[in-house]
Design an enzyme around this catalytic site. Structure first.
Site, PDB file in Angstrom:
ATOM      1  CG  ASP A 253      -2.205   0.837   0.964  1.00  0.00           C
ATOM      2  OD1 ASP A 253      -2.261   1.550  -0.054  1.00  0.00           O
ATOM      3  OD2 ASP A 253      -3.111   0.822   1.826  1.00  0.00           O
TER       4      ASP A 253
ATOM      5  CG  ASP B 188      -6.060   5.329  -2.933  1.00  0.00           C
ATOM      6  OD1 ASP B 188      -4.921   4.973  -2.580  1.00  0.00           O
ATOM      7  OD2 ASP B 188      -7.097   4.910  -2.396  1.00  0.00           O
TER       8      ASP B 188
ATOM      9  CB  ALA C 212     -12.821   5.302   1.502  1.00  0.00           C
TER      10      ALA C 212
ATOM     11  CB  CYS D 165     -11.591 -23.036  16.984  1.00  0.00           C
ATOM     12  SG  CYS D 165     -10.261 -23.007  15.772  1.00  0.00           S
TER      13      CYS D 165
ATOM     14  CB  CYS E 153      -6.860 -23.757  14.762  1.00  0.00           C
ATOM     15  SG  CYS E 153      -6.479 -22.776  16.220  1.00  0.00           S
TER      16      CYS E 153
ATOM     17  CB  CYS F  10      -8.577 -24.046  19.486  1.00  0.00           C
ATOM     18  SG  CYS F  10      -8.680 -22.271  19.185  1.00  0.00           S
TER      19      CYS F  10
HETATM   20  N1  GUN Z   1      -6.508   0.897   3.155  1.00  0.00           N
HETATM   21  C1  GUN Z   1      -7.805   0.891   3.592  1.00  0.00           C
HETATM   22  N2  GUN Z   1      -8.561   1.671   2.780  1.00  0.00           N
HETATM   23  C2  GUN Z   1      -7.748   2.168   1.819  1.00  0.00           C
HETATM   24  C3  GUN Z   1      -7.964   3.017   0.690  1.00  0.00           C
HETATM   25  O1  GUN Z   1      -9.066   3.483   0.414  1.00  0.00           O
HETATM   26  N3  GUN Z   1      -6.865   3.277  -0.100  1.00  0.00           N
HETATM   27  C4  GUN Z   1      -5.628   2.763   0.195  1.00  0.00           C
HETATM   28  N4  GUN Z   1      -4.622   3.043  -0.635  1.00  0.00           N
HETATM   29  N5  GUN Z   1      -5.405   1.972   1.261  1.00  0.00           N
HETATM   30  C5  GUN Z   1      -6.461   1.670   2.054  1.00  0.00           C
HETATM   31 ZN    ZN Z   2      -8.534 -21.985  16.952  1.00  0.00          ZN
END
Ligand code: GUN
Ligand code: ZN
Length: 489
Positions: A90, A125, A193, A276, A278, A281
């Site tokens: 990101d 963005d 978002a 669970c 796993c 657990c």
């Molecule tokens: N991580 C959570 N929401 C967003 C987003 O709208 N844009 C970006 N780039 N990272 C995010």
């Molecule tokens: Zn578990």
């Protein structure tokens, strides 16, 4: 350029796909565990053991810290994290949405992601939150689109580029953004978002955002739901056409001592039993898990196991063709999820176009099932049945000669159909013997329509007690319909 996303199998708008990245192929739907380059509860090199095929980290965090930046530039992102599979990065946009500013430009962060060898890069963005003014949403969207198009020109190597769809709560902006990005051509389309919607349980609004964004995209494009990490909502999002998720939830919830399940979350102190199987657990008792010096890590491990378990359950459902049955079950985990299910079926007209014609047996799971895309498709195809002469509508098929030109079976939520179609999907549905009002209403609306479409045909309807409904009067008022009352079957 050949497609980097191949669709293998479909159900509703969901699919099993294969996304090709420089570090290998990823089978979707899947979750990308979020790796914080500073704090690692679970090492990236261990992530495959949980079922992870691809990780996501934040290039802005790496960029800002000298030590991390230099190592990433020198040895590469994969060496920095010690993971040789695909890694998405990101851009710092999330920090932008939290702090209002970041100390990097779109050009700088794209260049950096390419230089450190990211598999999927994200431009800077603007994650415009829900419920802002249309003016703000629209202005910020223009800047986002400009940056995304600039980024598209900057990427020259084999890094895949994501084009996040923004537009706040304005469906026309979401759809228009998706269409514009589609024309430019990105490799992955994250829907951005949406975290504030999930944090406030606004799943119905989330459904609208996903549907609007999807409607603007080419249906074969891979989609990432940004910031969605709770397995409770994966099935719903997959059915609407999301392919990738990212989870910081496994670690963040663990820090808060919360234990994730596909039905919701428990505080670990409220657990008398561990529901669970796993490795964590099975090894620890609830008391040991609560008191362990490393309980945060243990909880994070459990959380990751159940996250990937849910992904496998969803993939098997797509494979079998009963994803909507799974969605209907999962949406009963929380009233706000039930709202989201109902909201999803307001988009059945769109879903119907994507849904395969034949799947496994349709199971009626509750009143919402009457609004499924398959039921709508049946209603849209009523014109195709031409029924001549006399017709007998009854609650079950018969083998004997009925003395009528046609025998139709009345089966809620569909209505009346020629009995010879009864083995064909979705008319071979498993439905309750005693239908609910929603199912009966849909069936009578369709049957009334069928009688109106065939005015020359004389219909005789055998009404049984369990199929009584106010719409029977409307059916009986048609000039070509006669009702007789029966007792069976
Ligand atoms: N991580 C959570 N929401 C967003 C987003 O709208 N844009 C970006 N780039 N990272 C995010
Ligand atoms: Zn578990």
């Amino acid at each position: 350029m050949s497609s980097r996303f191949d669709i293998i199998h479909k159900d509703t708008a969901g699919r099993i796909g294969r996304l090709t990245t420089p570090h290998g192929v990823v089978e979707t739907p899947t979750v990308m565990p979020v790796i914080n380059p500073n704090i690692q509860t679970i090492k990236p090199s261990e992530m495959r053991d949980f079922g992870a095929q691809i990780l996501i980290t934040n290039s802005y965090i790496i960029y800002r810290k000298d030590e991390l930046r230099e190592k990433a530039l020198k040895d590469g992102l994969h060496a920095l994290l010690d993971f040789d599979g695909p890694i998405m990065t990101d851009s710092g946009s999330f920090q932008l949405s939290v702090y209002g500013e970041v100390e990097v430009t779109n050009e700088q962060i794209i260049d950096f992601q390419q230089k450190i060898g990211s598999d999927i890069g994200v431009p800077l963005d603007i994650p415009t939150p829900p419920d802002v003014s249309f003016e703000r949403a629209s202005e910020e969207l223009d800047i986002t689109i400009e940056r995304l198009q600039a980024a598209r020109k900057l990427v020259t190597g084999d890094m895949l580029l994501a084009g996040p769809v923004q537009g706040s709560s304005y469906m026309q902006l979401r759809e228009r953004c998706a269409r514009t990005l589609s024309e430019t051509g990105f490799d992955v389309y994250p829907f951005g978002a949406v975290v504030p919607l999930m944090e406030s349980y606004r799943y119905a609004d989330l459904v609208d955002v996903i549907a609007a964004s999807k409607k603007g995209l080419d249906p074969t494009a891979p989609v990432h739901l940004f910031g969605a990490g709770h397995p409770m909502m994966f099935a719903l999002a997959v059915a609407l056409g999301c392919d990738l998720f990212d989870s910081a939830a496994y670690a963040l919830y663990a820090k808060d001592r919360r234990y994730i399940t596909s039905r919701g979350t428990y505080h670990v102190d409220d657990l008398k039993y561990l529901p669970c199987s796993c490795p964590i657990c099975l090894k620890y008792s609830p008391e040991e898990l609560k008191k362990a010096h490393n309980s945060t890590e243990l909880l994070a491990r459990h959380n990751l196991y159940v996250t990937f378990e849910e992904i496998r359950i969803i993939k098997q459902a797509i494979w079998e063709g009963n994803l909507l049955e799974l969605v209907e079950q999962r949406c009963r985990s929380h009233p706000r999820m039930l709202e989201a299910l109902k909201q999803m079926y307001t988009h059945s007209e769109w879903l119907e176009k994507l849904d395969p014609a034949s799947k496994s047996t349709f199971f009626y799971c509750g009143p919402e099932s009457a609004k499924r895309p398959e039921v709508l498709r049946f209603a849209n195809q009523l014109e195709r049945f031409t029924i001549r002469g006399s017709a007998f509508i009854r609650p079950a098929p018969i083998k004997l000669d009925s003395g009528y030109d046609n025998v139709l079976v009345f089966k809620p939520p569909f209505g009346a159909y020629p009995q010879e179609l009864g083995e064909i999907y979705p008319l071979n549905a498993e439905v309750p013997r005693t239908p609910d009002q929603e199912s009966l209403e849909r069936a009578y609306v369709n049957t009334i329509r069928l009688a109106e479409l065939n005015p020359e045909t004389e219909f005789t309807y055998l009404l049984v007690e369990r199929f009584r409904h106010t719409l029977v009067d409307k059916l009986e008022s048609l000039p070509n319909v006669q009702i007789i009352v029966g007792h069976n079957p």
